[in-house]
Design an enzyme around this catalytic site. Structure first.
Site, PDB file in Angstrom:
ATOM      1  CD  GLU A   1      -2.633   1.376   2.525  1.00 61.34           C
ATOM      2  OE1 GLU A   1      -2.861   2.524   2.977  1.00 61.34           O
ATOM      3  OE2 GLU A   1      -3.044   0.331   3.069  1.00 61.34           O
TER       4      GLU A   1
ATOM      5  CB  SER B   1      -7.267  -9.967   4.416  1.00 62.71           C
ATOM      6  OG  SER B   1      -6.868  -8.647   4.129  1.00 62.71           O
TER       7      SER B   1
END
Length: 311
Positions: free
Chosen positions: A131, A273
Protein backbone atom coordinates in the site's frame (compact mmCIF):
# COMPACT_ATOMS: atom_id res chain seq x y z
CA UNK A 1 -9.24 -33.93 30.35
CA UNK A 2 -10.49 -30.62 28.98
CA UNK A 3 -9.53 -27.18 30.18
CA UNK A 4 -12.11 -24.75 31.54
CA UNK A 5 -11.26 -21.44 29.91
CA UNK A 6 -13.92 -19.12 28.56
CA UNK A 7 -14.01 -18.15 24.88
CA UNK A 8 -14.73 -14.54 23.96
CA UNK A 9 -15.36 -13.56 20.35
CA UNK A 10 -15.03 -9.98 19.06
CA UNK A 11 -18.21 -9.01 17.24
CA UNK A 12 -16.29 -6.63 15.00
CA UNK A 13 -13.72 -8.75 13.16
CA UNK A 14 -12.79 -10.17 9.81
CA UNK A 15 -13.32 -8.99 6.27
CA UNK A 16 -13.85 -5.30 5.59
CA UNK A 17 -15.74 -3.75 2.68
CA UNK A 18 -12.58 -3.03 0.68
CA UNK A 19 -11.40 -6.64 0.94
CA UNK A 20 -14.80 -8.07 0.05
CA UNK A 21 -14.93 -5.76 -2.96
CA UNK A 22 -11.47 -6.79 -4.18
CA UNK A 23 -12.22 -10.50 -3.89
CA UNK A 24 -15.53 -10.03 -5.66
CA UNK A 25 -13.76 -8.17 -8.47
CA UNK A 26 -11.44 -11.15 -9.04
CA UNK A 27 -14.30 -13.66 -8.99
CA UNK A 28 -16.47 -11.62 -11.36
CA UNK A 29 -13.53 -11.05 -13.70
CA UNK A 30 -12.80 -14.79 -13.83
CA UNK A 31 -16.46 -15.42 -14.70
CA UNK A 32 -16.60 -12.70 -17.34
CA UNK A 33 -13.31 -13.43 -19.09
CA UNK A 34 -13.31 -17.23 -19.15
CA UNK A 35 -11.64 -17.22 -22.57
CA UNK A 36 -8.69 -15.09 -21.38
CA UNK A 37 -5.98 -15.42 -18.76
CA UNK A 38 -6.65 -13.23 -15.71
CA UNK A 39 -3.64 -11.93 -13.81
CA UNK A 40 -3.50 -10.16 -10.44
CA UNK A 41 -0.54 -7.91 -9.63
CA UNK A 42 0.51 -8.91 -6.10
CA UNK A 43 -1.78 -10.67 -3.63
CA UNK A 44 -5.22 -9.16 -4.09
CA UNK A 45 -5.46 -9.06 -0.28
CA UNK A 46 -2.92 -10.29 2.25
CA UNK A 47 -4.38 -13.64 3.18
CA UNK A 48 -2.91 -16.97 2.12
CA UNK A 49 -6.26 -18.79 2.12
CA UNK A 50 -7.96 -16.21 -0.09
CA UNK A 51 -5.10 -16.24 -2.58
CA UNK A 52 -5.03 -20.05 -2.78
CA UNK A 53 -8.78 -20.22 -3.35
CA UNK A 54 -8.59 -17.69 -6.18
CA UNK A 55 -5.63 -19.51 -7.72
CA UNK A 56 -7.71 -22.70 -7.80
CA UNK A 57 -10.37 -20.79 -9.73
CA UNK A 58 -7.83 -19.71 -12.33
CA UNK A 59 -6.33 -16.40 -11.18
CA UNK A 60 -2.61 -15.94 -11.84
CA UNK A 61 -0.81 -13.94 -9.13
CA UNK A 62 2.40 -12.20 -10.20
CA UNK A 63 4.82 -9.76 -8.59
CA UNK A 64 5.92 -7.99 -11.77
CA UNK A 65 4.25 -6.65 -14.92
CA UNK A 66 7.02 -8.40 -16.82
CA UNK A 67 5.30 -11.68 -15.94
CA UNK A 68 2.01 -10.62 -17.56
CA UNK A 69 1.66 -11.44 -21.29
CA UNK A 70 0.54 -8.63 -23.59
CA UNK A 71 -3.21 -8.17 -24.08
CA UNK A 72 -4.05 -10.07 -20.91
CA UNK A 73 -6.57 -9.03 -18.28
CA UNK A 74 -4.83 -7.53 -15.26
CA UNK A 75 -6.29 -6.71 -11.85
CA UNK A 76 -4.59 -4.31 -9.43
CA UNK A 77 -4.81 -5.48 -5.82
CA UNK A 78 -6.71 -3.76 -3.01
CA UNK A 79 -3.46 -2.08 -1.95
CA UNK A 80 -3.17 -0.06 -5.15
CA UNK A 81 -0.27 0.82 -7.43
CA UNK A 82 1.68 3.88 -8.47
CA UNK A 83 1.18 5.97 -11.61
CA UNK A 84 4.11 4.43 -13.48
CA UNK A 85 2.78 0.92 -12.93
CA UNK A 86 -0.60 1.92 -14.34
CA UNK A 87 0.99 3.55 -17.37
CA UNK A 88 3.26 0.58 -18.01
CA UNK A 89 0.28 -1.77 -17.92
CA UNK A 90 -1.55 0.36 -20.46
CA UNK A 91 1.55 0.50 -22.69
CA UNK A 92 1.62 -3.31 -22.72
CA UNK A 93 -1.93 -3.36 -24.02
CA UNK A 94 -3.29 -4.93 -20.85
CA UNK A 95 -6.96 -4.64 -20.00
CA UNK A 96 -6.73 -3.15 -16.51
CA UNK A 97 -9.29 -3.59 -13.75
CA UNK A 98 -8.52 -1.59 -10.62
CA UNK A 99 -9.54 -3.28 -7.35
CA UNK A 100 -7.81 -0.68 -5.16
CA UNK A 101 -9.79 -0.04 -1.98
CA UNK A 102 -11.68 3.27 -2.32
CA UNK A 103 -10.31 4.41 1.05
CA UNK A 104 -6.77 3.81 -0.18
CA UNK A 105 -7.70 5.73 -3.32
CA UNK A 106 -8.49 8.76 -1.16
CA UNK A 107 -4.95 8.70 0.19
CA UNK A 108 -3.59 8.30 -3.34
CA UNK A 109 -5.51 11.36 -4.46
CA UNK A 110 -4.02 13.51 -1.70
CA UNK A 111 -0.44 12.52 -2.48
CA UNK A 112 -0.95 13.00 -6.21
CA UNK A 113 -2.54 16.40 -5.57
CA UNK A 114 0.47 17.40 -3.46
CA UNK A 115 2.81 16.65 -6.35
CA UNK A 116 0.72 18.70 -8.76
CA UNK A 117 0.82 21.63 -6.33
CA UNK A 118 4.63 21.29 -6.00
CA UNK A 119 4.35 20.34 -2.34
CA UNK A 120 6.52 17.77 -0.62
CA UNK A 121 4.86 14.70 0.86
CA UNK A 122 5.47 12.66 4.00
CA UNK A 123 3.87 9.21 4.13
CA UNK A 124 3.53 7.57 7.54
CA UNK A 125 3.62 3.82 7.04
CA UNK A 126 5.68 0.65 6.75
CA UNK A 127 8.31 1.22 4.07
CA UNK A 128 8.08 -1.59 1.53
CA UNK A 129 4.44 -2.45 2.26
CA UNK A 130 2.47 -2.72 -0.98
CA UNK A 131 0.00 0.00 0.00
CA UNK A 132 2.81 2.41 0.87
CA UNK A 133 4.59 1.66 -2.41
CA UNK A 134 1.40 2.50 -4.30
CA UNK A 135 0.87 5.69 -2.31
CA UNK A 136 4.43 6.91 -2.86
CA UNK A 137 4.05 5.98 -6.51
CA UNK A 138 1.20 8.47 -6.81
CA UNK A 139 3.65 11.33 -6.34
CA UNK A 140 4.19 12.67 -9.85
CA UNK A 141 7.44 14.51 -9.25
CA UNK A 142 11.00 14.11 -7.90
CA UNK A 143 11.01 11.20 -5.46
CA UNK A 144 13.37 13.05 -3.11
CA UNK A 145 10.31 15.16 -2.32
CA UNK A 146 8.58 12.14 -0.74
CA UNK A 147 9.65 10.51 2.53
CA UNK A 148 8.29 7.40 4.23
CA UNK A 149 8.43 7.47 8.02
CA UNK A 150 6.87 5.51 10.86
CA UNK A 151 8.03 6.68 14.28
CA UNK A 152 8.63 9.86 16.25
CA UNK A 153 12.36 9.21 15.81
CA UNK A 154 11.86 9.24 12.04
CA UNK A 155 10.22 12.65 12.38
CA UNK A 156 13.25 13.92 14.29
CA UNK A 157 15.48 12.87 11.39
CA UNK A 158 13.47 14.65 8.67
CA UNK A 159 15.31 17.53 7.03
CA UNK A 160 12.41 19.20 5.19
CA UNK A 161 11.71 22.85 5.90
CA UNK A 162 8.35 23.90 7.33
CA UNK A 163 6.85 24.98 4.04
CA UNK A 164 4.56 23.41 1.43
CA UNK A 165 4.33 20.05 3.20
CA UNK A 166 1.55 17.44 3.10
CA UNK A 167 1.30 14.20 5.06
CA UNK A 168 -0.77 11.06 4.63
CA UNK A 169 -0.80 7.70 6.40
CA UNK A 170 -1.15 4.04 5.56
CA UNK A 171 -4.75 2.96 6.20
CA UNK A 172 -3.90 -0.07 8.37
CA UNK A 173 -1.59 1.35 11.03
CA UNK A 174 -1.89 1.23 14.81
CA UNK A 175 -4.07 4.18 15.78
CA UNK A 176 -2.28 4.78 19.09
CA UNK A 177 1.25 4.58 17.68
CA UNK A 178 0.39 6.68 14.63
CA UNK A 179 -1.06 9.41 16.83
CA UNK A 180 2.36 9.82 18.46
CA UNK A 181 4.03 10.20 15.07
CA UNK A 182 1.40 12.65 13.81
CA UNK A 183 1.73 14.75 16.97
CA UNK A 184 5.51 14.93 16.54
CA UNK A 185 5.11 15.78 12.85
CA UNK A 186 2.72 18.65 13.55
CA UNK A 187 4.95 19.98 16.31
CA UNK A 188 7.97 20.00 14.02
CA UNK A 189 6.04 21.35 11.02
CA UNK A 190 3.15 23.51 12.31
CA UNK A 191 1.98 24.44 8.81
CA UNK A 192 1.89 20.89 7.44
CA UNK A 193 -1.34 19.87 5.69
CA UNK A 194 -3.01 16.55 6.40
CA UNK A 195 -5.83 14.75 8.18
CA UNK A 196 -6.85 15.79 11.69
CA UNK A 197 -5.58 12.49 13.08
CA UNK A 198 -4.61 10.02 10.36
CA UNK A 199 -5.88 8.16 7.30
CA UNK A 200 -6.49 4.92 9.17
CA UNK A 201 -9.65 3.46 7.66
CA UNK A 202 -12.79 2.97 9.75
CA UNK A 203 -12.50 -0.83 9.51
CA UNK A 204 -9.01 -0.74 11.04
CA UNK A 205 -10.15 1.67 13.75
CA UNK A 206 -13.21 -0.40 14.66
CA UNK A 207 -11.27 -3.68 14.79
CA UNK A 208 -8.55 -2.15 16.96
CA UNK A 209 -11.12 -0.67 19.35
CA UNK A 210 -12.89 -4.03 19.51
CA UNK A 211 -9.74 -5.99 20.27
CA UNK A 212 -8.82 -3.55 23.05
CA UNK A 213 -12.11 -4.44 24.73
CA UNK A 214 -11.53 -8.13 24.06
CA UNK A 215 -7.96 -8.11 25.41
CA UNK A 216 -9.02 -6.50 28.70
CA UNK A 217 -11.03 -9.60 29.60
CA UNK A 218 -8.83 -12.26 27.93
CA UNK A 219 -5.63 -13.88 29.18
CA UNK A 220 -4.79 -15.01 25.65
CA UNK A 221 -5.94 -13.49 22.34
CA UNK A 222 -5.88 -15.39 19.06
CA UNK A 223 -5.81 -13.17 15.97
CA UNK A 224 -6.57 -14.89 12.68
CA UNK A 225 -4.51 -13.40 9.88
CA UNK A 226 -1.54 -13.97 7.60
CA UNK A 227 1.96 -12.94 8.61
CA UNK A 228 2.20 -10.30 5.85
CA UNK A 229 -1.10 -8.67 6.79
CA UNK A 230 -0.43 -5.23 8.27
CA UNK A 231 -3.81 -4.81 9.93
CA UNK A 232 -3.68 -8.32 11.44
CA UNK A 233 -0.24 -7.66 12.92
CA UNK A 234 -1.52 -4.39 14.38
CA UNK A 235 -4.41 -6.25 16.05
CA UNK A 236 -1.95 -8.60 17.72
CA UNK A 237 0.16 -5.66 18.91
CA UNK A 238 -2.89 -3.80 20.25
CA UNK A 239 -3.93 -6.89 22.23
CA UNK A 240 -0.42 -7.22 23.66
CA UNK A 241 -0.41 -3.56 24.65
CA UNK A 242 -3.55 -4.24 26.67
CA UNK A 243 -1.71 -6.92 28.64
CA UNK A 244 -2.87 -10.10 26.93
CA UNK A 245 -0.68 -12.79 25.42
CA UNK A 246 -1.47 -12.51 21.72
CA UNK A 247 -0.76 -14.83 18.80
CA UNK A 248 -1.22 -14.37 15.05
CA UNK A 249 -2.31 -17.54 13.26
CA UNK A 250 -3.17 -18.32 9.64
CA UNK A 251 -5.70 -20.89 10.85
CA UNK A 252 -6.37 -23.31 13.70
CA UNK A 253 -3.44 -25.53 12.66
CA UNK A 254 -1.02 -22.86 13.91
CA UNK A 255 -2.45 -22.99 17.43
CA UNK A 256 -0.36 -24.55 20.20
CA UNK A 257 -2.27 -26.18 23.05
CA UNK A 258 0.36 -25.02 25.53
CA UNK A 259 -0.87 -21.43 25.10
CA UNK A 260 -3.94 -22.29 27.16
CA UNK A 261 -2.43 -23.93 30.23
CA UNK A 262 -3.60 -22.21 33.40
CA UNK A 263 -5.59 -19.52 31.57
CA UNK A 264 -9.16 -18.54 32.35
CA UNK A 265 -10.14 -16.79 29.13
CA UNK A 266 -9.27 -16.81 25.43
CA UNK A 267 -10.32 -14.08 23.01
CA UNK A 268 -10.67 -14.44 19.25
CA UNK A 269 -10.53 -11.80 16.54
CA UNK A 270 -9.57 -11.68 12.86
CA UNK A 271 -7.85 -9.31 10.48
CA UNK A 272 -9.67 -7.49 7.72
CA UNK A 273 -8.67 -10.02 5.03
CA UNK A 274 -9.74 -13.17 6.88
CA UNK A 275 -12.67 -15.34 5.70
CA UNK A 276 -15.18 -16.13 8.43
CA UNK A 277 -14.74 -19.89 8.03
CA UNK A 278 -11.20 -19.50 9.41
CA UNK A 279 -12.67 -18.05 12.61
CA UNK A 280 -15.27 -20.79 12.75
CA UNK A 281 -12.57 -23.45 12.46
CA UNK A 282 -10.61 -21.83 15.30
CA UNK A 283 -13.71 -21.85 17.49
CA UNK A 284 -14.40 -25.53 16.69
CA UNK A 285 -10.83 -26.40 17.62
CA UNK A 286 -10.94 -24.49 20.92
CA UNK A 287 -14.22 -26.18 21.81
CA UNK A 288 -12.39 -29.53 21.70
CA UNK A 289 -10.16 -28.19 24.47
CA UNK A 290 -12.71 -26.63 26.81
CA UNK A 291 -16.32 -27.11 27.91
CA UNK A 292 -17.81 -23.65 27.46
CA UNK A 293 -19.97 -21.41 25.33
CA UNK A 294 -18.70 -18.74 22.97
CA UNK A 295 -19.42 -15.29 24.40
CA UNK A 296 -19.74 -12.40 21.92
CA UNK A 297 -17.99 -9.17 22.95
CA UNK A 298 -18.43 -5.57 21.84
CA UNK A 299 -20.58 -3.56 19.47
CA UNK A 300 -22.32 -5.14 16.52
CA UNK A 301 -20.60 -4.66 13.16
CA UNK A 302 -22.02 -2.19 10.63
CA UNK A 303 -22.39 -3.60 7.13
CA UNK A 304 -20.75 -1.45 4.47
CA UNK A 305 -20.24 -1.96 0.76
CA UNK A 306 -18.34 -0.16 -1.98
CA UNK A 307 -19.45 0.05 -5.62
CA UNK A 308 -17.54 -2.16 -8.03
CA UNK A 309 -15.19 -0.79 -10.68
CA UNK A 310 -15.93 -1.22 -14.37
CA UNK A 311 -15.19 -4.75 -15.51
Amino acid sequence: MKNSFKIYLANIRGMCAGVERAIKVVNLTLDKYKDRDVYVLHEVVHNTHVVKELEKKGAHFVESLDDVPENSVLIFSAHGVGIQTYEKAKDKGLYVIDATCPLVKRVHFKVNKASKENKKAIVIGHDGHQEVKGTVGQYDGPLENVRVILTKEDVDNLDFKDEDLVFATQTTLSIDETSITVKALKEKYPSIEGPLKDDTCYATQHRQNAIKELAKISDVVIVAGSKNSSNSNRLREVAENEGALAYLVDDYKDIDKSWFYNVESVGISAGASVPEYIVEDIIKYLLTLTDTEVIPVGDKPIDRTFPLPDL
